[in-house]
Motif scaffolding. Structure first.
Motif, PDB file in Angstrom:
ATOM      1  N   GLY A   1       5.738  22.592  10.770  1.00 49.36           N
ATOM      2  CA  GLY A   1       6.496  23.625  11.460  1.00 49.36           C
ATOM      3  C   GLY A   1       7.234  23.144  12.702  1.00 49.36           C
ATOM      4  N   ILE A   2       7.104  21.867  13.047  1.00 46.48           N
ATOM      5  CA  ILE A   2       7.790  21.318  14.227  1.00 46.48           C
ATOM      6  C   ILE A   2       9.070  20.623  13.776  1.00 46.48           C
ATOM      7  N   ASN A   3      10.150  20.871  14.479  1.00 44.63           N
ATOM      8  CA  ASN A   3      11.440  20.250  14.178  1.00 44.63           C
ATOM      9  C   ASN A   3      11.296  18.721  14.175  1.00 44.63           C
ATOM     10  N   PRO A   4      11.677  18.047  13.070  1.00 43.25           N
ATOM     11  CA  PRO A   4      11.579  16.582  13.021  1.00 43.25           C
ATOM     12  C   PRO A   4      12.305  15.874  14.154  1.00 43.25           C
ATOM     13  N   LEU A   5      13.355  16.478  14.698  1.00 43.65           N
ATOM     14  CA  LEU A   5      14.036  15.871  15.842  1.00 43.65           C
ATOM     15  C   LEU A   5      13.109  15.796  17.052  1.00 43.65           C
ATOM     16  N   ILE A   6      12.311  16.816  17.243  1.00 44.49           N
ATOM     17  CA  ILE A   6      11.355  16.819  18.352  1.00 44.49           C
ATOM     18  C   ILE A   6      10.232  15.821  18.089  1.00 44.49           C
ATOM     19  N   ILE A   7       9.778  15.749  16.837  1.00 49.92           N
ATOM     20  CA  ILE A   7       8.756  14.770  16.468  1.00 49.92           C
ATOM     21  C   ILE A   7       9.272  13.356  16.728  1.00 49.92           C
ATOM     22  N   SER A   8      10.504  13.102  16.297  1.00 46.70           N
ATOM     23  CA  SER A   8      11.107  11.782  16.477  1.00 46.70           C
ATOM     24  C   SER A   8      11.243  11.432  17.955  1.00 46.70           C
ATOM     25  N   LEU A   9      11.781  12.373  18.744  1.00 47.67           N
ATOM     26  CA  LEU A   9      11.975  12.124  20.178  1.00 47.67           C
ATOM     27  C   LEU A   9      10.648  11.874  20.876  1.00 47.67           C
ATOM     28  N   PHE A  10       9.644  12.670  20.553  1.00 43.32           N
ATOM     29  CA  PHE A  10       8.328  12.521  21.179  1.00 43.32           C
ATOM     30  C   PHE A  10       7.756  11.127  20.920  1.00 43.32           C
ATOM     31  N   ASN A  11       7.865  10.656  19.687  1.00 42.28           N
ATOM     32  CA  ASN A  11       7.328   9.334  19.348  1.00 42.28           C
ATOM     33  C   ASN A  11       8.182   8.203  19.908  1.00 42.28           C
ATOM     34  N   ILE A  12       9.488   8.424  19.995  1.00 45.04           N
ATOM     35  CA  ILE A  12      10.355   7.425  20.624  1.00 45.04           C
ATOM     36  C   ILE A  12      10.003   7.274  22.108  1.00 45.04           C
ATOM     37  N   MET A  13       9.583   8.380  22.732  1.00 40.90           N
ATOM     38  CA  MET A  13       9.171   8.295  24.127  1.00 40.90           C
ATOM     39  C   MET A  13       7.868   7.519  24.282  1.00 40.90           C
ATOM     40  N   GLY A  14       7.204   7.220  23.168  1.00 41.79           N
ATOM     41  CA  GLY A  14       6.079   6.291  23.195  1.00 41.79           C
ATOM     42  C   GLY A  14       6.518   4.858  22.998  1.00 41.79           C
ATOM     43  N   ILE A  15       7.694   4.660  22.380  1.00 37.73           N
ATOM     44  CA  ILE A  15       8.239   3.313  22.210  1.00 37.73           C
ATOM     45  C   ILE A  15       8.876   2.816  23.498  1.00 37.73           C
ATOM     46  N   TRP A  16       9.500   3.714  24.245  1.00 42.17           N
ATOM     47  CA  TRP A  16      10.167   3.294  25.485  1.00 42.17           C
ATOM     48  C   TRP A  16       9.225   2.568  26.459  1.00 42.17           C
ATOM     49  N   PRO A  17       8.033   3.091  26.739  1.00 47.82           N
ATOM     50  CA  PRO A  17       7.134   2.350  27.637  1.00 47.82           C
ATOM     51  C   PRO A  17       6.786   0.961  27.102  1.00 47.82           C
ATOM     52  N   LEU A  18       6.672   0.816  25.781  1.00 47.96           N
ATOM     53  CA  LEU A  18       6.389  -0.494  25.194  1.00 47.96           C
ATOM     54  C   LEU A  18       7.556  -1.451  25.427  1.00 47.96           C
ATOM     55  N   ILE A  19       8.783  -0.927  25.345  1.00 43.04           N
ATOM     56  CA  ILE A  19       9.962  -1.745  25.636  1.00 43.04           C
ATOM     57  C   ILE A  19       9.915  -2.250  27.071  1.00 43.04           C
ATOM     58  N   TYR A  20       9.594  -1.359  27.992  1.00 38.97           N
ATOM     59  CA  TYR A  20       9.512  -1.751  29.399  1.00 38.97           C
ATOM     60  C   TYR A  20       8.351  -2.705  29.643  1.00 38.97           C
ATOM     61  N   CYS A  21       7.245  -2.525  28.926  1.00 38.71           N
ATOM     62  CA  CYS A  21       6.117  -3.452  29.073  1.00 38.71           C
ATOM     63  C   CYS A  21       6.524  -4.881  28.734  1.00 38.71           C
ATOM     64  N   CYS A  22       7.429  -5.038  27.768  1.00 40.62           N
ATOM     65  CA  CYS A  22       7.886  -6.365  27.356  1.00 40.62           C
ATOM     66  C   CYS A  22       8.625  -7.095  28.475  1.00 40.62           C
ATOM     67  N   VAL A  23       9.047  -6.365  29.494  1.00 38.88           N
ATOM     68  CA  VAL A  23       9.735  -6.963  30.647  1.00 38.88           C
ATOM     69  C   VAL A  23       8.889  -6.873  31.907  1.00 38.88           C
ATOM     70  N   ILE A  24       8.244  -5.737  32.107  1.00 35.48           N
ATOM     71  CA  ILE A  24       7.544  -5.469  33.364  1.00 35.48           C
ATOM     72  C   ILE A  24       6.335  -6.371  33.568  1.00 35.48           C
ATOM     73  N   PHE A  25       5.584  -6.693  32.517  1.00 37.52           N
ATOM     74  CA  PHE A  25       4.382  -7.495  32.709  1.00 37.52           C
ATOM     75  C   PHE A  25       4.717  -8.909  33.191  1.00 37.52           C
ATOM     76  N   ALA A  26       5.790  -9.484  32.684  1.00 35.23           N
ATOM     77  CA  ALA A  26       6.226 -10.790  33.188  1.00 35.23           C
ATOM     78  C   ALA A  26       6.794 -10.653  34.592  1.00 35.23           C
ATOM     79  N   ASP A  27       7.574  -9.607  34.822  1.00 34.15           N
ATOM     80  CA  ASP A  27       8.149  -9.373  36.149  1.00 34.15           C
ATOM     81  C   ASP A  27       7.055  -9.128  37.184  1.00 34.15           C
TER      82      ASP A  27
END
Length: 223
Positions: free
Chosen positions: A53-79
């Motif tokens: 019953g949840i709009n797939p666009l919202i599901i997609s966005l919510f999970n992408i917002m879990g990928i963004w921190p991982l992207i930043y981790c790939c830079v921030i931990f070395a920095d």
């Protein structure tokens, strides 16, 4: 207040602090009204995979917002190896609050164009192309699912009436815009210069930073 152009670091820190303050004020006082019970149930269902019953666009966005921190981790931990502030704290907090945690790190961090010592296993995992490729594949799947299965009319309505959806969308945009702030030092830590096209590519939301992570050179050891 006049800030001297001879101190670009301080100028950029002030600008980032103003962006953070503006985002906080907007999210809590100017965004669409919040409906705590509905928002709590939505977040709970999204988190546990109860997506019926949840709009797939919202599901997609919510999970992408879990990928963004991982992207930043790939830079921030070395920095963070050369910072006085604990980069891991901001990285972990970003999984919950996104740019609300990334922005303070960008404000307080100092320029760090070198990596001292030899990367340990933890750093090598976040620095690896394998990690970047896994994130890229995950992002492609989520975006494809959201675009092909989602209801855009419903999403626009939710964006206009739900603080959670509204702020999460803006958070996505802000994380996309902020990534280049870490790019210069990350490139320098690898002992090379990135071509102009790569700098421009990183401005592409989500996939630009992921492409950079996939093609960047390994860290230079300075033992």
């Amino acid at each position: 207040m006049i800030v001297s152009s001879q101190n670009p670091v301080k100028t950029s820190q002030i600008a980032l602090a103003m962006v953070w303050l503006t985002f906080v004020i907007y999210a809590f006082f100017l965004a669409p009204p919040d409906q705590p019970e509905i928002t709590f149930n939505l977040i709970k269902n999204l988190s546990v995979g109860n997506w019926e019953g949840i709009n797939p666009l919202i599901i997609s966005l919510f999970n992408i917002m879990g990928i963004w921190p991982l992207i930043y981790c790939c830079v921030i931990f070395a920095d963070g190896q050369g910072q006085k502030i604990p980069a891991w704290l901001f990285a972990i907090a970003s999984f919950a609050v996104g740019a609300f945690a990334i922005l303070p790190y960008l404000v307080w961090r100092k320029p760090n164009p070198e990596f001292s010592g030899v990367p340990n296993l933890f750093i090598r995992i976040w620095d690896s192309k394998f990690t970047a490729i896994v994130l890229m594949v995950g992002a492609i799947v989520l975006v494809f699912y959201g675009i092909t299965q989602g209801d855009w009319r419903d999403f626009i309505y939710q964006w206009q009436n739900s603080r959670f959806i509204h702020v999460m969308s803006l958070d996505f945009c802000l994380l996309s815009v902020l990534f280049p702030a870490l790019l210069g030092d990350d490139i320098a830590r690898r002992g090379n210069q990135a071509p102009t096209w790569l700098w421009l590519v990183t401005l592409i939301p989500l996939f630009g930073p992921l492409l950079y992570l996939c093609v960047r050179s390994p860290l230079c050891d300075r033992a």
